[in-house]
Design a protein around this motif. Structure first.
Motif, PDB file in Angstrom:
ATOM      1  N   SER A  49     -14.396   4.097   6.951  1.00  0.00           N
ATOM      2  CA  SER A  49     -13.069   4.498   7.384  1.00  0.00           C
ATOM      3  C   SER A  49     -12.218   4.875   6.176  1.00  0.00           C
ATOM      4  CB  SER A  49     -12.404   3.351   8.155  1.00  0.00           C
ATOM      5  OG  SER A  49     -11.046   3.638   8.407  1.00  0.00           O
ATOM      6  N   PRO A  50     -11.307   5.840   6.331  1.00  0.00           N
ATOM      7  CA  PRO A  50     -10.402   6.163   5.212  1.00  0.00           C
ATOM      8  C   PRO A  50      -9.393   5.051   4.947  1.00  0.00           C
ATOM      9  CG  PRO A  50      -9.813   7.420   7.164  1.00  0.00           C
ATOM     10  CD  PRO A  50     -11.113   6.741   7.471  1.00  0.00           C
ATOM     11  N   TRP A  51      -9.222   4.111   5.858  1.00  0.00           N
ATOM     12  CA  TRP A  51      -8.283   3.015   5.666  1.00  0.00           C
ATOM     13  C   TRP A  51      -8.959   1.861   4.921  1.00  0.00           C
ATOM     14  CZ3 TRP A  51      -3.234   3.392   6.325  1.00  0.00           C
ATOM     15  CH2 TRP A  51      -2.737   4.389   7.183  1.00  0.00           C
ATOM     16  N   ARG A  52      -8.155   1.193   4.107  1.00  0.00           N
ATOM     17  CA  ARG A  52      -8.664   0.061   3.335  1.00  0.00           C
ATOM     18  C   ARG A  52      -7.507  -0.896   3.069  1.00  0.00           C
ATOM     19  NH1 ARG A  52      -9.443   0.760  -2.802  1.00  0.00           N
ATOM     20  NH2 ARG A  52      -7.236   0.348  -2.484  1.00  0.00           N
ATOM     21  N   VAL A  53      -7.811  -2.191   3.053  1.00  0.00           N
ATOM     22  CA  VAL A  53      -6.794  -3.198   2.760  1.00  0.00           C
ATOM     23  C   VAL A  53      -7.237  -4.000   1.540  1.00  0.00           C
ATOM     24  CG1 VAL A  53      -6.022  -3.369   5.156  1.00  0.00           C
ATOM     25  CG2 VAL A  53      -7.837  -4.884   4.320  1.00  0.00           C
ATOM     26  N   ASN A  92      -1.982  -5.166   0.300  1.00  0.00           N
ATOM     27  CA  ASN A  92      -1.818  -3.713   0.277  1.00  0.00           C
ATOM     28  C   ASN A  92      -2.672  -3.060   1.351  1.00  0.00           C
ATOM     29  OD1 ASN A  92      -4.488  -2.647  -0.922  1.00  0.00           O
ATOM     30  ND2 ASN A  92      -3.924  -4.268  -2.356  1.00  0.00           N
ATOM     31  N   ALA A  93      -2.306  -1.858   1.740  1.00  0.00           N
ATOM     32  CA  ALA A  93      -3.064  -1.019   2.669  1.00  0.00           C
ATOM     33  C   ALA A  93      -3.028   0.403   2.136  1.00  0.00           C
ATOM     34  CB  ALA A  93      -2.480  -1.079   4.072  1.00  0.00           C
ATOM     35  N   ASP A  94      -4.200   1.039   2.050  1.00  0.00           N
ATOM     36  CA  ASP A  94      -4.310   2.375   1.469  1.00  0.00           C
ATOM     37  C   ASP A  94      -5.070   3.307   2.400  1.00  0.00           C
ATOM     38  OD1 ASP A  94      -3.110   1.628  -1.084  1.00  0.00           O
ATOM     39  OD2 ASP A  94      -4.956   0.507  -1.415  1.00  0.00           O
ATOM     40  N   TYR A  95      -4.754   4.567   2.318  1.00  0.00           N
ATOM     41  CA  TYR A  95      -5.460   5.613   3.071  1.00  0.00           C
ATOM     42  C   TYR A  95      -5.965   6.651   2.070  1.00  0.00           C
ATOM     43  CZ  TYR A  95      -6.491   9.339   6.388  1.00  0.00           C
ATOM     44  OH  TYR A  95      -7.127  10.311   7.120  1.00  0.00           O
ATOM     45  N   PHE A  96      -7.298   6.887   2.071  1.00  0.00           N
ATOM     46  CA  PHE A  96      -7.907   7.846   1.159  1.00  0.00           C
ATOM     47  C   PHE A  96      -8.231   9.136   1.907  1.00  0.00           C
ATOM     48  CE2 PHE A  96      -8.551   3.857  -0.979  1.00  0.00           C
ATOM     49  CZ  PHE A  96      -8.335   4.177  -2.311  1.00  0.00           C
ATOM     50  N   PHE A  97      -7.959  10.261   1.260  1.00  0.00           N
ATOM     51  CA  PHE A  97      -8.095  11.558   1.918  1.00  0.00           C
ATOM     52  C   PHE A  97      -9.530  12.070   1.925  1.00  0.00           C
ATOM     53  CE2 PHE A  97      -3.696  11.386   0.430  1.00  0.00           C
ATOM     54  CZ  PHE A  97      -3.039  11.604   1.616  1.00  0.00           C
ATOM     55  N   GLY A 108      -5.692   8.705  -2.725  1.00  0.00           N
ATOM     56  CA  GLY A 108      -5.073   8.272  -1.492  1.00  0.00           C
ATOM     57  C   GLY A 108      -3.643   7.849  -1.712  1.00  0.00           C
ATOM     58  N   VAL A 109      -3.025   7.384  -0.648  1.00  0.00           N
ATOM     59  CA  VAL A 109      -1.671   6.843  -0.701  1.00  0.00           C
ATOM     60  C   VAL A 109      -1.695   5.502   0.020  1.00  0.00           C
ATOM     61  CG1 VAL A 109      -0.513   9.069  -0.840  1.00  0.00           C
ATOM     62  CG2 VAL A 109      -1.008   8.077   1.383  1.00  0.00           C
ATOM     63  N   PHE A 265      -8.922  -8.352  -4.313  1.00  0.00           N
ATOM     64  CA  PHE A 265     -10.040  -7.950  -3.449  1.00  0.00           C
ATOM     65  C   PHE A 265      -9.662  -6.683  -2.707  1.00  0.00           C
ATOM     66  CE2 PHE A 265      -7.375 -10.169  -0.429  1.00  0.00           C
ATOM     67  CZ  PHE A 265      -7.557  -9.472   0.758  1.00  0.00           C
ATOM     68  N   ARG A 266     -10.698  -5.976  -2.240  1.00  0.00           N
ATOM     69  CA  ARG A 266     -10.524  -4.802  -1.400  1.00  0.00           C
ATOM     70  C   ARG A 266     -11.510  -4.907  -0.237  1.00  0.00           C
ATOM     71  NH1 ARG A 266      -6.764  -4.860  -4.137  1.00  0.00           N
ATOM     72  NH2 ARG A 266      -5.905  -3.222  -5.484  1.00  0.00           N
ATOM     73  N   ARG A 267     -11.076  -4.455   0.930  1.00  0.00           N
ATOM     74  CA  ARG A 267     -11.928  -4.523   2.122  1.00  0.00           C
ATOM     75  C   ARG A 267     -11.943  -3.153   2.809  1.00  0.00           C
ATOM     76  NH1 ARG A 267     -14.973  -4.547   6.152  1.00  0.00           N
ATOM     77  NH2 ARG A 267     -15.350  -6.385   7.464  1.00  0.00           N
ATOM     78  N   ASN A 268     -13.139  -2.541   2.833  1.00  0.00           N
ATOM     79  CA  ASN A 268     -13.326  -1.281   3.560  1.00  0.00           C
ATOM     80  C   ASN A 268     -13.737  -1.582   5.001  1.00  0.00           C
ATOM     81  OD1 ASN A 268     -12.850   0.591   1.389  1.00  0.00           O
ATOM     82  ND2 ASN A 268     -14.799  -0.075   0.523  1.00  0.00           N
ATOM     83  N   PHE A 269     -13.661  -0.560   5.841  1.00  0.00           N
ATOM     84  CA  PHE A 269     -14.034  -0.681   7.235  1.00  0.00           C
ATOM     85  C   PHE A 269     -15.007   0.438   7.603  1.00  0.00           C
ATOM     86  CE2 PHE A 269      -9.827  -2.505   6.755  1.00  0.00           C
ATOM     87  CZ  PHE A 269      -9.979  -3.742   7.364  1.00  0.00           C
ATOM     88  N   VAL A 270     -15.837   0.152   8.605  1.00  0.00           N
ATOM     89  CA  VAL A 270     -16.799   1.136   9.102  1.00  0.00           C
ATOM     90  C   VAL A 270     -16.400   1.515  10.517  1.00  0.00           C
ATOM     91  CG1 VAL A 270     -19.204   1.557   9.730  1.00  0.00           C
ATOM     92  CG2 VAL A 270     -18.665   0.279   7.659  1.00  0.00           C
TER      93      VAL A 270
END
Length: 539
Positions: A49-53, A92-97, A108-109, A265-270
């Protein structure tokens, strides 16, 4: 070897014919493997997913614009804050393009919400003791509280991985701006007896200021690449307002900032992305070609005498596929050798769902002196099974055999040549049927493949028009138009077909013994069939 006793071979031919019809129903018991996948036209792809926390926690140090203002300043307006070591935490929450699988540089932002508290330094007590001594108070009361910051910032973030693998370490940097709510340190010193103010510092009504937060971290992904752990450094800059209440109120605004370093830490999603798959082509299993050989000659349909004491060559049992294979499918064979003797049908040798194309004759059913099969009727069946990633099929059984009989003393007056032809006339009619279309359901359970539509489809439906049976016939001399003239052709038929199956046994002037089947087709015009021509099967 003797080619006589033709009446006794009729039971063998009949049993082989019946078995070829019914054996397909028994194929389900052959324990052949089933395909592992499905034939859905909708596939599911797992994408990142482009979203990440993420999050951060660690110690922090305040910085007041310059080193002397932070730690060693003698100015009351700076030293009155007395900010020491504290702690800093954020989410934090980020969105990668661009989230392509092997993309190393990602832009991303995102946004960060956090808080931090600075504990008061120990030298504040020495400072207040000095103030109290100078005031001459002997009964002073001290109240104090540490400063704190709450903030929300947003801005660009840049991530660079050192490799293209999911577990490659990566660095991440960001610069974000937003709002800081800053509460300065609260200090109250007053004389208990007179309630007069000795020294005080408190916040003003203006607590919100624009600010800037920067981050830089190094992270190491977990085995599956969804979690990443590492270290991160942050820095912030904003402003703070406070006052000195008393006879004269002094209001100040000063620079406020600091540094932090700690664990992050960073957590990606599928997410599951449905995509359209081309329909899987169906499998077509064709019956293999089966051969029984002895001494380089076919023995299919022959009758042997148990009185023949000559030494015989070994029997070779082999079969050959008639299918065209590719890398998407595989083919196996199930072959069984049966003995009919004394009213019992026994399987004396078999190969189940294997790629072998040969079978050895079992030694227990050979005469050790002559090497010939012992008395009985023998027939062989072979089926082909194909398996692809989403489908499987099993062919009809190819059947043939021979007989080993004890001769009778009675002279048989029946003609020693047996020839028979069996014609089957049929046609195909175009009919419309309904087919259920499947897809991913938007309302049912997540990931379910459910029926979503019903569509029409035109198929060719087989229709048997009639049969013709001829004894003592020569297939090469048959007039197919004359033989099938008595069969009524329906108006919808544009082409009719006939399959000519011949059975030859005994001494028939050099005609090969056994069973053979040839297909013919003829165009239909005004309800009458044209000239039949041989129909060759496409390969």
């Amino acid at each position: 070897m003797k080619k006589h006793f033709l009446l006794k071979i009729f039971s063998l031919i009949l049993s082989c014919f019946l078995f070829s019809i019914t054996y397909a129903q028994e194929a389900k018991n052959s324990n052949c493997p089933n395909p592992a996948g499905g034939c859905d036209t909708v596939g599911i792809e797992h994408r990142v997913s482009p979203w990440r926390v993420g999050g951060f926690i660690g110690p922090t140090v305040a910085f007041c614009g310059k080193w002397s203002s932070t730690f060693n300043s003698n100015k009351y307006r700076d030293k009155s804050l007395f900010n020491g070591i504290g702690y800093h935490a954020n989410l934090n929450a980020d969105y990668f393009f661009n989230t392509k699988k092997n993309k190393q540089l990602k832009f991303g932002v995102g946004a960060i919400a956090g808080l931090q508290t600075f504990f008061l330094r120990n030298d504040l007590d020495d400072f207040l003791d000095k103030i109290i001594a100078e005031s001459g108070s002997s009964n002073a009361v001290i109240r104090k509280g540490a400063s704190a910051d709450h903030y929300f910032v947003a801005g660009p973030v840049l991530s660079y991985a050192f490799g293209k693998k999911p577990r490659s370490p990566f660095v991440e940097a960001s610069v974000r701006g937003g709002i800081f709510q800053t509460t300065p340190a609260a200090i109250f010193v007053y004389d208990q007896a007179t309630s007069s103010n000795i020294y005080s510092v408190t916040a003003t009504e203006k607590r919100y200021h624009a600010g800037l937060l920067t981050t830089l971290g190094l992270f190491f992904p977990s085995k599956k690449g969804l979690w990443s752990w590492g270290v991160e450094a942050t820095g912030f800059r904003t402003k703070v307002n406070y006052i000195f209440p008393g006879a004269t109120i002094y209001s100040y605004q000063r620079k406020h900032g600091g540094f932090s370093a700690g664990l992050a830490f960073r957590r990606n999603f599928v997410r599951d992305i449905p995509f359209r798959k081309d329909p899987t082509p169906p499998l077509l299993c064709e019956a293999p070609d089966l051969e029984l050989m002895m001494g380089g000659k076919s023995i299919k349909g022959l009758v042997f005498s148990t009185l023949d004491s000559t030494k015989a060559d070994s029997i070779q049992i082999s079969w050959k596929s008639r299918s065209i294979l590719d890398s998407t499918k595989s083919e196996t064979f199930t072959a069984r050798l049966h003995q009919l003797n004394g009213g019992m049908d026994n399987v004396i040798a078999q190969v189940v769902c294997q790629k072998e194309t040969k079978m050895a004759w079992p030694a227990g059913y050979l005469n050790p002196a002559t090497g010939r099969p012992v008395e009985g009727q023998y027939y062989m069946t072979v089926q082909s099974q194909q398996i692809s990633s989403c489908a499987s099929c099993t062919s009809e059984a190819t059947t043939t055999g021979f007989s080993v009989q004890k001769p009778d003393r009675i002279v048989d007056s029946v003609d020693r040549c047996f020839k028979q032809c069996f014609l089957e006339v049929y046609a195909y009619k175009k009919v419309k049927v309904k087919r259920v279309k499947y897809g991913k359901s938007p309302t049912s359970c997540v990931g379910c493949i459910c029926p979503i539509d019903t569509v029409s489809k035109t198929i060719s439906q087989y229709h048997l028009l009639g049969t013709v049976k001829r004894d003592n016939c020569d297939a090469s001399k048959l007039d197919l138009n004359a033989e099938t003239s008595g069969i009524i052709i329906p108006k919808w038929a544009t082409t009719i077909y006939t399959s000519v199956e011949t059975i030859v046994a005994g001494d028939c002037a050099g005609i090969p013994q056994g069973r053979n089947k040839v297909n013919y087709s003829a165009p239909v015009k005004k309800g009458k069939a044209g000239v039949f021509k041989r129909a060759y099967q496409k390969k």
